[in-house]
Write a protein that holds these residues in place. Structure first.
Motif, PDB file in Angstrom:
ATOM      1  N   UNK A 178       1.747   6.497  -6.690  1.00  0.00           N
ATOM      2  CA  UNK A 178       0.582   7.442  -7.163  1.00  0.00           C
ATOM      3  C   UNK A 178       0.936   8.909  -7.052  1.00  0.00           C
ATOM      4  N   UNK A 179       1.553   9.294  -5.906  1.00  0.00           N
ATOM      5  CA  UNK A 179       1.946  10.659  -5.506  1.00  0.00           C
ATOM      6  C   UNK A 179       2.971  11.248  -6.533  1.00  0.00           C
ATOM      7  N   UNK A 181       8.168  10.607   2.597  1.00  0.00           N
ATOM      8  CA  UNK A 181       7.501   9.431   2.836  1.00  0.00           C
ATOM      9  C   UNK A 181       7.990   9.009   4.406  1.00  0.00           C
ATOM     10  N   UNK A 235       6.903  11.552   6.923  1.00  0.00           N
ATOM     11  CA  UNK A 235       5.351  11.568   7.324  1.00  0.00           C
ATOM     12  C   UNK A 235       5.225   9.985   8.241  1.00  0.00           C
ATOM     13  N   UNK A 236       5.553   9.336   7.850  1.00  0.00           N
ATOM     14  CA  UNK A 236       5.573   7.917   8.559  1.00  0.00           C
ATOM     15  C   UNK A 236       6.263   7.945   9.988  1.00  0.00           C
ATOM     16  N   UNK A 271      -6.569  12.891 -10.510  1.00  0.00           N
ATOM     17  CA  UNK A 271      -6.437  12.540  -9.354  1.00  0.00           C
ATOM     18  C   UNK A 271      -7.097  13.393  -8.142  1.00  0.00           C
ATOM     19  N   UNK A 322      -7.124   7.596 -11.826  1.00  0.00           N
ATOM     20  CA  UNK A 322      -7.481   6.922 -10.662  1.00  0.00           C
ATOM     21  C   UNK A 322      -8.037   5.304 -10.836  1.00  0.00           C
ATOM     22  N   UNK A 354      -7.498   1.651 -11.189  1.00  0.00           N
ATOM     23  CA  UNK A 354      -6.277   0.726 -10.704  1.00  0.00           C
ATOM     24  C   UNK A 354      -6.402  -0.303 -11.513  1.00  0.00           C
ATOM     25  N   UNK A 356       6.114  10.810  11.218  1.00  0.00           N
ATOM     26  CA  UNK A 356       5.314  11.940  11.846  1.00  0.00           C
ATOM     27  C   UNK A 356       6.587  13.168  12.588  1.00  0.00           C
ATOM     28  N   UNK A 382       1.111   4.122  -3.002  1.00  0.00           N
ATOM     29  CA  UNK A 382       0.812   5.305  -2.632  1.00  0.00           C
ATOM     30  C   UNK A 382       1.950   6.303  -3.182  1.00  0.00           C
ATOM     31  N   UNK A 399       0.901  -1.324   0.051  1.00  0.00           N
ATOM     32  CA  UNK A 399      -0.059   0.005  -0.095  1.00  0.00           C
ATOM     33  C   UNK A 399       0.999   1.490   0.160  1.00  0.00           C
ATOM     34  N   UNK A 400       1.867   1.341   0.938  1.00  0.00           N
ATOM     35  CA  UNK A 400       2.700   2.375   0.813  1.00  0.00           C
ATOM     36  C   UNK A 400       3.693   2.581  -0.427  1.00  0.00           C
TER      37      UNK A 400
END
Lengths: 313, 381
Positions: free
Chosen positions: A43-44, A278, A281-282, A229, A154, A156, A284, A40, A36-37
């Motif tokens: 996608x980003x 990334x 953000x992970x 997006x 968008x 998949x 924080x 992402x 998933x990461x």
């Protein structure tokens, strides 16, 4: 052993740093090593990869294209107006790319025919394009009226968004164009020494104009993908997109002076920055400190890459 | 002499600078010319500010009492229109566009001509525009959407000293982000919802969204962390939720203010570290992005979205049940009230002082499914 490793490190410095960062995050960051990461991240980065891959070609050719930001913002405004009026996402996509292409051709002609410095020329066209965006949208947010427009980026396929697949395709085209075609060889020649290239029979103006045109088209496509997006487009004067593009290109090791670089370097540079953000953000990390650390890390990465390329084997 | 100047470019530049300085010094202070026209008519004969209605979408705060009649019964309306400079942070901003439209309507009804200055979010440009407006002597009043906050105070003071009426709109000019009251002496009106107060509104909605949830895990998405309004809003929210130990902020992100993309990216990353949060709070643009991601991940039903802005997508989302609620945004009301305050100031009426456009709205501007029908969005988002 060292005699073999060091030259490889010189040539692939940014890739080594990016892989090292990947390893560090994989070892220290919860949530990083997941499908998933990674989906992402792809996608980003999709819009930026599209624009940066062809911005690399422009920079290698000795040009500097600031207008990517304005095209990125404005092309989807044109595209959405067309989509709202016709209901056709396909036509909207074509229009968005065409807007970028027109701006790119204009940039190329200004730089080659009028001999205006590319930074200044594209800065000037940026203002005009931003203004056009406010006019075409009547200073309003534009939103898609059909489901087909969001589907551009968008949908998949095997879990990965079509925006990311489009980016992969564009990167591949740019890579082949630069490394496997005569045009690509001419790009390097023009960027390395325009006069020598001209004497060797290369049509310098044509090469530069085509480079700017392709970069403009790519920026237009990036804008459409991004607006697909986000389901919307908003007029603005925001230059931040081109800063991200230039950062990816420069961090990757393509020379601002022209004549050196590669698409793979830009991809490595883009992912280095993306992985770093990334990771922030992970973990924080406070966004305020992210800015400071990001700048320092980019500086260090570019310095290391520059140093490895300067040292003799 | 000419030959000497040509051969010494530095001397030529010094000579030009000296000439410019002499000319500038000889112009003198001409600050009275614009101000005298403005303050003629008696308040009694001017259109009074609208009283606040009891209900409805376009609620405005109660206007201050007009007060006693003026002693000098000049003609009610000057034949020459009043000139007002509108110093906008950005003419292209969708929020301020809404303000401008309402402002124009009030101005047209009150013999006021507006000249808009677009600072394009450039503080230096706005300062230049402000100072030029003062120096021109052409304006009776100025409505300011300040970019640089308290740094605009000296220019405001200069404008007041030049006899201009000043109304501050939407942004804080001062150091206190907890109040709508003017913080520069002489300002006729300060029309804005204080960021800290809006943060408290967000906190109240968060508390409601967390009702019956223990624990309640909340994700907070800043616009731009470090921006004073963002930090003040967060402080307001924190003050409210501090009384509810079941509520915890489990993750933060930054969405910026330019569309949903920042919210999309922030929410995608946050879901990797906090996959099961209950409430997400942020500006409307960020929440739009969060909604996109949560929908893609099949989690929209599990998360209560709380927005800030009252935009079209927010009101639609709340009405459709996709969003839990939001703090309303009233840029149209802000613009209307700002111009009404300017009308009052120019015609000798009372100062409006500090005005929070949300204060008299239903439920203090907190939009939920129960009252969403009472709100009409005033901007696109």
């Amino acid at each position: 052993m060292m005699a073999q490793v060091l030259p490889a490190a010189r040539r692939y410095g940014i890739a080594v740093v990016t892989v090292a960062l990947f390893g560090l995050l994989a070892a220290t960051t919860d949530g990083f090593l997941s499908q998933a990461n990674f989906r992402n991240i792809l996608d980003q980065q999709s819009a930026l990869l599209i624009a940066a891959s062809f911005a690399t070609i422009t920079m290698i050719a000795g040009g500097f294209d600031i207008s990517a930001a304005s095209v990125f913002v404005v092309a989807p405004l044109f595209a959405l107006q067309v989509e709202n009026a016709t209901g056709s996402a396909g036509l909207a996509l074509v229009v968005g790319v065409a807007v970028g292409l027109v701006v790119g051709v204009a940039n190329g002609l200004v730089v080659t025919a009028l001999k205006v410095n590319s930074f200044i020329a594209t800065l000037a066209t940026s203002f005009m394009v931003f203004g056009a965006g406010f006019l075409i949208s009547d200073r309003s947010v534009l939103r898609a009226s059909t489901d087909a427009y969001p589907a551009i980026a968008r949908t998949r396929w095997w879990g990965i968004t079509t925006g990311a697949w489009i980016a992969a395709g564009v990167v591949a085209v740019a890579w082949i164009l630069l490394s496997r075609t005569r045009f690509g060889r001419h790009v390097y020649a023009v960027g390395g020494n325009a006069e020598a290239a001209r004497l060797a029979g290369v049509h310098v103006a044509r090469v530069k104009t085509v480079a700017f045109a392709l970069a403009g088209a790519a920026a237009g496509l990036a804008g459409v993908v991004s607006s697909s997006r986000t389901l919307s487009a908003l007029p603005s004067d925001d230059f931040s997109f081109v800063f991200g593009v230039i950062a990816a290109v420069v961090v990757g090791g393509t020379s601002i002076a022209g004549g050196e670089g590669a698409v793979w370097r830009t991809i490595a540079g883009a992912f280095f920055i993306a992985l770093m953000i990334n990771g922030f953000n992970l973990h924080q990390v406070d966004p305020i400190w992210q800015r400071v650390i990001q700048g320092a890390v980019i500086l260090a990465a570019v310095s290391i890459d520059s140093w490895t390329q300067r040292r003799p084997t | 002499m000419a030959r000497i100047l040509r051969s010494r470019p530095a001397l030529l530049w010094l000579a030009l600078i000296a000439v410019f300085a002499v000319v500038a010094a000889s112009c003198g202070d001409d600050g009275d010319s614009g101000g005298e026209q403005a303050l003629e008519p008696a308040a009694a004969d001017q259109p009074a500010p609208e009283p606040a209605p009891d209900e409805g979408d376009d609620m405005a705060p109660a206007a201050p009492d007009v007060g006693e009649e003026m002693d000098d019964p000049e003609p009610a309306v000057s034949e020459e229109p009043f000139q007002v400079a509108y110093l906008s942070a950005s003419s292209a901003n969708t929020w301020l566009l809404s303000s401008r439209l309402e402002m124009q309507a009030v101005a047209a009804a009150n013999n006021i001509e507006i000249t808009e200055f677009d600072a394009q979010f450039d503080p230096g440009l706005q300062t230049t525009q402000f100072q030029d407006a003062i120096a021109s002597g052409a304006y009776d009043g100025v409505i300011l959407v300040a970019i640089a906050g308290i740094a605009s105070a000296p220019d405001i003071e200069a404008a007041i000293a030049a006899g201009m009426e000043v109304v501050v709109l939407n942004q804080v000019v001062g150091e206190d982000y907890t109040t709508s009251e003017p913080q520069v002496p002489g300002v006729s009106a300060n029309v804005m919802a204080a960021p800290f107060v809006n943060g408290k509104r967000l906190g109240e909605l968060t508390v409601r969204a967390c009702a019956e949830l223990d624990p309640c895990e909340v994700v907070y998405i800043y616009g731009i962390k470090g921006l004073p309004i963002d930090d003040a809003a967060r402080a307001g929210l924190d003050e409210v939720i501090a009384a509810y130990p079941a509520i915890t902020i489990v993750a933060e992100g930054e969405g910026q203010y330019l569309g949903p993309e920042g919210g999309i990216n922030a929410t995608q990353d946050i879901l990797q570290v906090a996959p099961d949060f209950d409430v997400l709070v942020g500006a409307d643009q960020s929440v739009q992005g969060a909604e996109i991601v949560l929908t893609d991940e099949g989690k929209l039903d599990q998360v209560r979205l709380v927005g800030w802005g009252g935009s079209v997508p927010a009101i639609e989302g709340i009405a459709a049940g996709r969003w839990f609620g939001g703090v309303f945004g009233a840029p149209g009301d802000e613009g209307r009230i700002a111009m009404e305050a300017m009308v009052s100031a120019l015609t000798g009426g009372p100062d409006f002082g500090g005005v929070d456009p949300l204060a008299d709205l239903p439920d203090n501007g907190l939009v939920t499914a129960d009252n969403v029908d009472l709100f009409t969005p005033q901007w696109d988002g």
